[in-house]
Design an enzyme around this catalytic site. Structure first.
Site, short mmCIF file in Angstrom:
data_model
loop_
_atom_site.label_atom_id
_atom_site.label_comp_id
_atom_site.label_asym_id
_atom_site.label_seq_id
_atom_site.Cartn_x
_atom_site.Cartn_y
_atom_site.Cartn_z
CE LYS A 288 33.19 31.86 27.57
NZ LYS A 288 34.57 31.94 28.07
NE ARG A 362 37.90 38.50 36.03
CZ ARG A 362 39.10 38.14 35.61
NH1 ARG A 362 40.13 38.96 35.70
NH2 ARG A 362 39.29 36.94 35.09
#
Ligand code: BES
Ligand code: MN
Ligand code: ZN
Length: 514
Positions: A288, A362
């Site tokens: 990020k 996920r």
């Protein structure tokens, strides 16, 4: 922890540092909320001119407005030297009570305005048990501060680091009626457990590695009679948990899968709750950028909410089984980290091509969902700060509710509304599955950019057996509040989803999920 007691006393009978009253917006000025004897007493000390005095200093009665005035000393008058008038907005129609969320927020704003104070009496318009519960919840949720990492010297402390209001007395003429004490006790447990979740979220990531989180669960389990089991990295490897291991392998602090459960002898239903517990999300090799990583200690908010809910269910002795699954890992880049292009074999046996290591939630959830379903629960809810896309869609205060079973999805959404949490049902359009087709594995972990929050839910669905009463809550927006505090919501961790999950467990206990 802030203490709360109910009392049928009047304001004149209670020694306190402050008395909280409610004001409504009447035309352009404030008016005292009617039907509250203790507030009338305070007004009497002002010679019946409290509303006029408030108007003089600019009060209007709007929601979240706080005005403080000294209380004139009069014989047999209120003992508190300070009145805190909190705005409630427009008065409800005759015959209706205040909306519970209005009361919750007002009580929270008042409690926040009283940080650093020892004891306050609340004289807000409480018409029924629901109103009482809302005021109790709001006041306790507003009286929160995270001070564990402040310097020991007071001079070093930031100006807003005041200790929370220590003691709350709620004035209610019907305080002794059946149900009111139970409602106050529930509010106390609820606020404690929301605070537990907030504290975990606010704890800096160098102090909360997966093993630290697991240890905190074990400590609470002993205290509250829960069963806790922790799978460490060796057990995860032996069990074939490729998703959790694949996410955690770049970190110096290894991952964990925690099972924590409340069981009750009279239970007829089992609710399984799965929480995303990324103790820090750097993005991994798909790192990020600056601007997107500063608050990523919040990425374990789902696991914190699940953990807090299981403890609350135990403390309230709910006649329902609640099993929490916490998928804990730190997502870091390193020489041992999973790369974009790697293929993971998941606990279910499915293979996943990791195209973006920042879509890690996920992956850990998939393993935990598969494991949770081995126990055939009656309903399954996962909670996760899963996608930035959901915050683009719904903003910072509303979580998305997704699921294949639309009735169950809507039931969870409705439960959130009743609990006072903002949520919205979102669709799972099948065509978004196309983007996750992989040339090498059964599925890829990302699809196209558009509808990212919906795609994430479609990925999770691949790990939930058809026909499961399953809902997915994407709390990426409301889990962490970066703006100024409002109502009962502080800066930082909010404890998002705890109130919804607890009410869901209560509804399961009442047979409303069957
Ligand atoms: N933890 C983030 C999602 C998030 C974003 C939470 C903002 C709270 C606030 C998640 O792991 C993530 O990075 N998601 C990616 C998914 C993408 C790579 C498909 C995202 O949303 O950008
Ligand atoms: Mn991520
Ligand atoms: Zn994440």
């Amino acid at each position: 922890m802030t203490s709360l007691t109910l009392s049928t006393s009047t304001a004149a009978q209670v020694d306190a540092d402050a008395v909280v009253v409610g004001v409504v917006k009447d035309g352009s000025g404030p008016a005292l909320a009617s039907g509250v004897p203790a507030a009338t007493e305070v007004d009497a000390a002002f010679g019946g001119r409290l509303a006029a005095a408030l108007a003089t200093v600019g009060a209007k009665g709007g929601e979240d407005e706080i005005t403080k005035l000294p209380v004139p000393e009069v014989p047999d008058g209120p003992r508190a030297p300070l009145v805190v008038a909190v705005g409630l907005g427009a008065a409800p129609e005759a015959g209706d009570g205040f909306d519970p969320e209005t009361l919750r927020r007002a009580a929270g704003a008042a409690a926040r305005a009283l940080s650093g104070t020892e004891h306050a009496v609340f004289a807000l318009p409480v018409d029924d048990e629901g109103g009482l519960a809302a005021v109790a919840e709001g006041a306790l949720l507003g009286a929160y501060a995270f001070t564990a990492f402040r310097g020991a010297r007071e001079a070093d402390a930031a100006p807003d680091s005041g200790a929370p209001l220590a003691r709350i007395t709620l004035l209610d003429a019907a305080a002794e009626e059946g149900g009111r004490q139970a409602a106050a006790r529930r509010a106390g447990v609820l606020a404690d457990e929301v605070a537990r979740a907030r504290d975990l979220v606010n704890t800096p990531p160098n102090s909360l590695a997966p093993a630290d989180f697991a240890a905190a669960v074990q400590t609470a389990a002993e205290e509250h009679g829960l069963k806790a089991e922790v799978l460490d990295e060796q057990a995860l490897a032996d069990g074939g948990y490729g998703g959790i291991l694949g996410v955690g392998r770049g970190s110096a602090t290894p991952p964990r899968l925690v099972r924590v459960s409340h069981t009750h002898e009279a239970a007829t239903a089992t609710l399984a709750l799965v929480g995303k517990g990324i103790t820090y999300d750097s993005g991994g090799i798909s790192l990020k950028p600056v601007g997107a990583n500063e608050t990523m200690k919040c990425d374990m908010s789902g696991a914190a909410a699940v953990f807090a809910t299981v403890v609350a269910a135990a403390r309230l002795d709910l006649p329902v089984n609640v099993t929490g699954w916490l998928a804990l890992a730190e997502n870091m880049p390193s020489g041992s980290a999973t790369r974009p292009g790697d293929v993971l074999r998941m606990y279910s046996g499915k293979t996943v091509e990791v195209r973006n290591t920042d879509a890690e939630g996920r992956l850990v959830l998939a393993d935990a969902l598969t494991r949770a379903m081995e126990e055939s629960p009656d309903a399954l809810v996962d909670v996760a700060t899963l996608t930035g896309a959901m915050t683009i869609a719904l903003g910072d205060r509303t979580f998305g509710v997704l699921g294949d079973d639309e009735d169950f999805r809507d039931l969870v959404h409705e439960t959130a509304r009743r609990a006072g949490e903002q949520s919205w049902p979102m669709p799972m359009p099948r065509e978004l599955l196309e983007g996750m087709k992989s040339p090498v594995a059964d599925i890829a972990n990302v699809g196209g950019r558009r509808g990212g929050g919906l795609t994430a839910a479609l990925f999770l669905k691949e790990f939930v057996p058809a026909g499961t009463r399953w809902a997915h809550l994407d709390i990426a927006g409301p889990a962490f509040h970066e703006g100024s505090p409002y109502g009962y919501t502080p800066k930082g961790g909010t404890g998002s989803a705890v109130r919804t999950l607890l009410l869901l467990a209560e509804r399961a206990a009442a047979g409303e999920l069957a």
